[in-house]
Design an enzyme around this catalytic site. Sequence first.
Site, PDB file in Angstrom:
ATOM      1  N   THR A 126      39.591  12.324   2.009  1.00 34.07           N
ATOM      2  CA  THR A 126      38.657  11.649   1.106  1.00 34.07           C
ATOM      3  C   THR A 126      38.941  10.154   0.979  1.00 34.07           C
ATOM      4  OG1 THR A 126      38.035  11.504  -1.238  1.00 34.07           O
ATOM      5  CG2 THR A 126      40.194  12.418  -0.775  1.00 34.07           C
ATOM      6  N   ASP A 127      37.911   9.399   0.622  1.00 35.07           N
ATOM      7  CA  ASP A 127      38.104   7.949   0.361  1.00 35.07           C
ATOM      8  C   ASP A 127      38.983   7.724  -0.871  1.00 35.07           C
ATOM      9  OD1 ASP A 127      36.276   8.653  -1.650  1.00 35.07           O
ATOM     10  OD2 ASP A 127      34.731   7.225  -1.035  1.00 35.07           O
ATOM     11  N   GLU A 128      39.171   8.768  -1.689  1.00 33.71           N
ATOM     12  CA  GLU A 128      39.956   8.574  -2.914  1.00 33.71           C
ATOM     13  C   GLU A 128      41.426   8.270  -2.636  1.00 33.71           C
ATOM     14  OE1 GLU A 128      39.171  10.802  -6.321  1.00 33.71           O
ATOM     15  OE2 GLU A 128      37.066  11.096  -5.843  1.00 33.71           O
ATOM     16  N   TYR A 150      44.216  14.649  -8.205  1.00 31.47           N
ATOM     17  CA  TYR A 150      43.463  15.112  -7.026  1.00 31.47           C
ATOM     18  C   TYR A 150      43.703  14.172  -5.843  1.00 31.47           C
ATOM     19  CZ  TYR A 150      39.528  15.292  -3.770  1.00 31.47           C
ATOM     20  OH  TYR A 150      38.769  15.307  -2.623  1.00 31.47           O
ATOM     21  N   LYS A 154      45.599  14.963  -2.244  1.00 27.22           N
ATOM     22  CA  LYS A 154      44.964  14.802  -0.926  1.00 27.22           C
ATOM     23  C   LYS A 154      45.786  13.839  -0.060  1.00 27.22           C
ATOM     24  CE  LYS A 154      41.584  16.280   0.419  1.00 27.22           C
ATOM     25  NZ  LYS A 154      41.290  17.549   1.142  1.00 27.22           N
TER      26      LYS A 154
HETATM   27  P1  NAD Z   1      34.512  22.686  -2.787  1.00 28.60           P
HETATM   28  O1  NAD Z   1      35.323  22.638  -4.024  1.00 28.60           O
HETATM   29  O2  NAD Z   1      33.037  22.894  -2.869  1.00 28.60           O
HETATM   30  O3  NAD Z   1      35.066  23.839  -1.827  1.00 28.60           O
HETATM   31  C1  NAD Z   1      36.429  24.070  -1.625  1.00 28.60           C
HETATM   32  C2  NAD Z   1      36.558  25.409  -0.896  1.00 28.60           C
HETATM   33  O4  NAD Z   1      37.954  25.631  -0.631  1.00 28.60           O
HETATM   34  C3  NAD Z   1      36.065  26.602  -1.699  1.00 28.60           C
HETATM   35  O5  NAD Z   1      35.309  27.462  -0.891  1.00 28.60           O
HETATM   36  C4  NAD Z   1      37.356  27.280  -2.165  1.00 28.60           C
HETATM   37  O6  NAD Z   1      37.211  28.674  -2.374  1.00 28.60           O
HETATM   38  C5  NAD Z   1      38.273  26.966  -1.009  1.00 28.60           C
HETATM   39  N1  NAD Z   1      39.697  26.992  -1.382  1.00 28.60           N
HETATM   40  C6  NAD Z   1      40.277  26.374  -2.445  1.00 28.60           C
HETATM   41  N2  NAD Z   1      41.610  26.631  -2.463  1.00 28.60           N
HETATM   42  C7  NAD Z   1      41.861  27.404  -1.373  1.00 28.60           C
HETATM   43  C8  NAD Z   1      43.032  27.971  -0.837  1.00 28.60           C
HETATM   44  N3  NAD Z   1      44.234  27.809  -1.437  1.00 28.60           N
HETATM   45  N4  NAD Z   1      42.951  28.685   0.300  1.00 28.60           N
HETATM   46  C9  NAD Z   1      41.747  28.873   0.918  1.00 28.60           C
HETATM   47  N5  NAD Z   1      40.599  28.379   0.440  1.00 28.60           N
HETATM   48  C10 NAD Z   1      40.650  27.642  -0.683  1.00 28.60           C
HETATM   49  O7  NAD Z   1      34.857  21.354  -2.000  1.00 28.60           O
HETATM   50  P2  NAD Z   1      33.943  20.385  -1.143  1.00 28.60           P
HETATM   51  O8  NAD Z   1      33.268  19.424  -2.043  1.00 28.60           O
HETATM   52  O9  NAD Z   1      33.157  21.179  -0.178  1.00 28.60           O
HETATM   53  O10 NAD Z   1      35.079  19.587  -0.365  1.00 28.60           O
HETATM   54  C11 NAD Z   1      35.582  20.091   0.871  1.00 28.60           C
HETATM   55  C12 NAD Z   1      36.655  19.154   1.359  1.00 28.60           C
HETATM   56  O11 NAD Z   1      36.115  17.844   1.510  1.00 28.60           O
HETATM   57  C13 NAD Z   1      37.839  19.007   0.414  1.00 28.60           C
HETATM   58  O12 NAD Z   1      39.009  18.948   1.187  1.00 28.60           O
HETATM   59  C14 NAD Z   1      37.582  17.684  -0.297  1.00 28.60           C
HETATM   60  O13 NAD Z   1      38.814  17.099  -0.671  1.00 28.60           O
HETATM   61  C15 NAD Z   1      36.875  16.901   0.776  1.00 28.60           C
HETATM   62  N6  NAD Z   1      35.916  15.879   0.335  1.00 28.60           N
HETATM   63  C16 NAD Z   1      34.929  16.186  -0.573  1.00 28.60           C
HETATM   64  C17 NAD Z   1      33.991  15.205  -0.916  1.00 28.60           C
HETATM   65  C18 NAD Z   1      32.884  15.470  -1.901  1.00 28.60           C
HETATM   66  O14 NAD Z   1      32.208  14.530  -2.311  1.00 28.60           O
HETATM   67  N7  NAD Z   1      32.630  16.693  -2.308  1.00 28.60           N
HETATM   68  C19 NAD Z   1      34.068  13.925  -0.336  1.00 28.60           C
HETATM   69  C20 NAD Z   1      35.110  13.657   0.570  1.00 28.60           C
HETATM   70  C21 NAD Z   1      36.010  14.649   0.909  1.00 28.60           C
HETATM   71  O1  DAU Z   2      34.836  10.001  -3.154  1.00 24.12           O
HETATM   72  C1  DAU Z   2      34.977  11.281  -2.610  1.00 24.12           C
HETATM   73  C2  DAU Z   2      35.217  12.246  -3.735  1.00 24.12           C
HETATM   74  O2  DAU Z   2      33.994  12.370  -4.424  1.00 24.12           O
HETATM   75  C3  DAU Z   2      35.706  13.613  -3.274  1.00 24.12           C
HETATM   76  O3  DAU Z   2      36.970  13.463  -2.663  1.00 24.12           O
HETATM   77  C4  DAU Z   2      35.810  14.575  -4.450  1.00 24.12           C
HETATM   78  O4  DAU Z   2      36.143  15.862  -3.985  1.00 24.12           O
HETATM   79  C5  DAU Z   2      34.478  14.620  -5.154  1.00 24.12           C
HETATM   80  O5  DAU Z   2      34.594  15.407  -6.310  1.00 24.12           O
HETATM   81  C6  DAU Z   2      33.995  13.225  -5.536  1.00 24.12           C
HETATM   82  O6  DAU Z   2      34.838  12.657  -6.577  1.00 24.12           O
HETATM   83  P1  DAU Z   2      34.209  11.835  -7.814  1.00 24.12           P
HETATM   84  O7  DAU Z   2      35.136  11.901  -8.942  1.00 24.12           O
HETATM   85  O8  DAU Z   2      33.720  10.505  -7.380  1.00 24.12           O
HETATM   86  O9  DAU Z   2      32.900  12.769  -8.065  1.00 24.12           O
HETATM   87  P2  DAU Z   2      32.204  13.288  -9.418  1.00 24.12           P
HETATM   88  O10 DAU Z   2      30.914  13.888  -9.012  1.00 24.12           O
HETATM   89  O11 DAU Z   2      33.125  14.082 -10.245  1.00 24.12           O
HETATM   90  O12 DAU Z   2      31.909  11.918 -10.170  1.00 24.12           O
HETATM   91  C7  DAU Z   2      31.113  10.913  -9.579  1.00 24.12           C
HETATM   92  C8  DAU Z   2      31.060   9.759 -10.559  1.00 24.12           C
HETATM   93  O13 DAU Z   2      30.303  10.168 -11.701  1.00 24.12           O
HETATM   94  C9  DAU Z   2      32.419   9.340 -11.068  1.00 24.12           C
HETATM   95  O14 DAU Z   2      32.453   7.919 -11.247  1.00 24.12           O
HETATM   96  C10 DAU Z   2      32.519  10.020 -12.427  1.00 24.12           C
HETATM   97  C11 DAU Z   2      31.086  10.069 -12.899  1.00 24.12           C
HETATM   98  N1  DAU Z   2      30.761  11.230 -13.759  1.00 24.12           N
HETATM   99  C12 DAU Z   2      31.017  12.474 -13.264  1.00 24.12           C
HETATM  100  C13 DAU Z   2      30.780  13.583 -14.035  1.00 24.12           C
HETATM  101  C14 DAU Z   2      31.068  14.964 -13.492  1.00 24.12           C
HETATM  102  C15 DAU Z   2      30.203  11.046 -15.008  1.00 24.12           C
HETATM  103  O15 DAU Z   2      29.942   9.902 -15.424  1.00 24.12           O
HETATM  104  N2  DAU Z   2      29.960  12.153 -15.774  1.00 24.12           N
HETATM  105  C16 DAU Z   2      30.249  13.413 -15.346  1.00 24.12           C
HETATM  106  O16 DAU Z   2      30.011  14.380 -16.109  1.00 24.12           O
END
Ligand code: NAD
Ligand code: DAU
Length: 340
Positions: A126-128, A150, A154
Amino acid sequence: MKNILVTGGAGFIGSAFVRYMVEKYPEYNIIVYDKLTYAGNMDNLLPVSDEPNYRFEQGDIADRETVRRVFNAHQIDTVVNFAAESHVDRSILAPDAFIHTDVVGVYILLDESRQHGVGRFLQVSTDEVYGDIESGFSKEDDPFLPNSPYAASKAGGELMVRSFHVTHGMDTVITRGSNTFGPYQYPEKIIPFFTTEAIDDRPLPVYGDGMQVRDWLYVDDHARGIEVALMKGVSGEAYNIAGEDQRHNIEVTKRLLSLLDKPDTLIKYVPDREGHDRRYAMNCDKLRALGWERQYTFETAIEATIRWYQTNEWWWRKIKTGEYLEFYKKQYEARLAAAE
Ligand code: NAD
Ligand code: DAU
């Protein structure tokens, strides 16, 4: 590449990748391995459930015995690891599961991959890991400055991947995606959370002043970026996958409301997330040089995304029960009570 293990493939981005790969590469076997935590959902895999090149195995990436059994049963030669605890707010409330999966789990998966002679291991990150970036764009060799548990977990997982490449010569690639949106996203992340709350005329808790910036990437573009890195990435390298479409949270919130034809009065400014990163933005020239280009922008994909949640209540209404409501209470009840 013949037998690809997709860990975390029942989650949001992992399932989009699986749906895409199963159809595009009938000659590959796609084996999903997922613990099915609160975020894992077999409904996300329904579109491929009858495909001959798809299999599902339930298990934890940190459970060595089960991982080993699955590697042997399916002769795994490639691993794409999506499995993670992925929600920043949950990592503030309860970080243990993040260390378990995002650090220890990655280590065990790497170790078993090495022992089973896996070729390529792709770690989805992730970019985080770069932390807050006030101006400019994070590049792949910038330092890690993670700010939430988190993001730190990562970063820890990534460092394990790097160490297995350097120490054991494993063929690894890392991708760092930006904020992703689209169908089948668990309704704790801002876009599906606010959309489904607004459909029910419930308040939208905007953290702080709502002026934080996120870089929005459509889920299918993220999945294709991972495919390109998997197929063409150089071993030992990391690749940013950026939407290159940065927006303030308040702008995203107002756009959702207008598409849903709901009033801005649903917006409630609530006390900020602790340690809240103000801005993420990445440069993604390195992945572009491998031939990837995004196909969607926030504006071209947001309407279809909103319509998907409007027409697929069957998918999200059953999620918004039980554990979800407990999380909602912990995360939002006091915040909303303190809303301006
Ligand atoms: P998500 O939370 O929707 O899905 C995570 C999945 O992993 C689920 O199906 C869960 O059951 C499974 N899981 C969790 N713990 C596990 C374990 N110990 N063993 C096996 N399976 C397990 O997540 P997402 O949003 O689809 O993100 C997927 C990946 O992409 C993550 O690694 C996250 O860090 C990364 N990512 C997410 C975003 C975003 O915006 N959502 C952006 C950049 C990177
Ligand atoms: O940047 C990549 C990341 O993006 C991934 O690695 C993470 O898995 C994914 O959860 C996401 O992280 P963020 O914290 O950026 O996403 P979230 O949707 O939780 O929040 C997006 C923005 O919105 C953040 O600045 C917080 C704000 N927010 C979020 C929630 C849930 C609010 O203001 N209110 C809220 O209730």
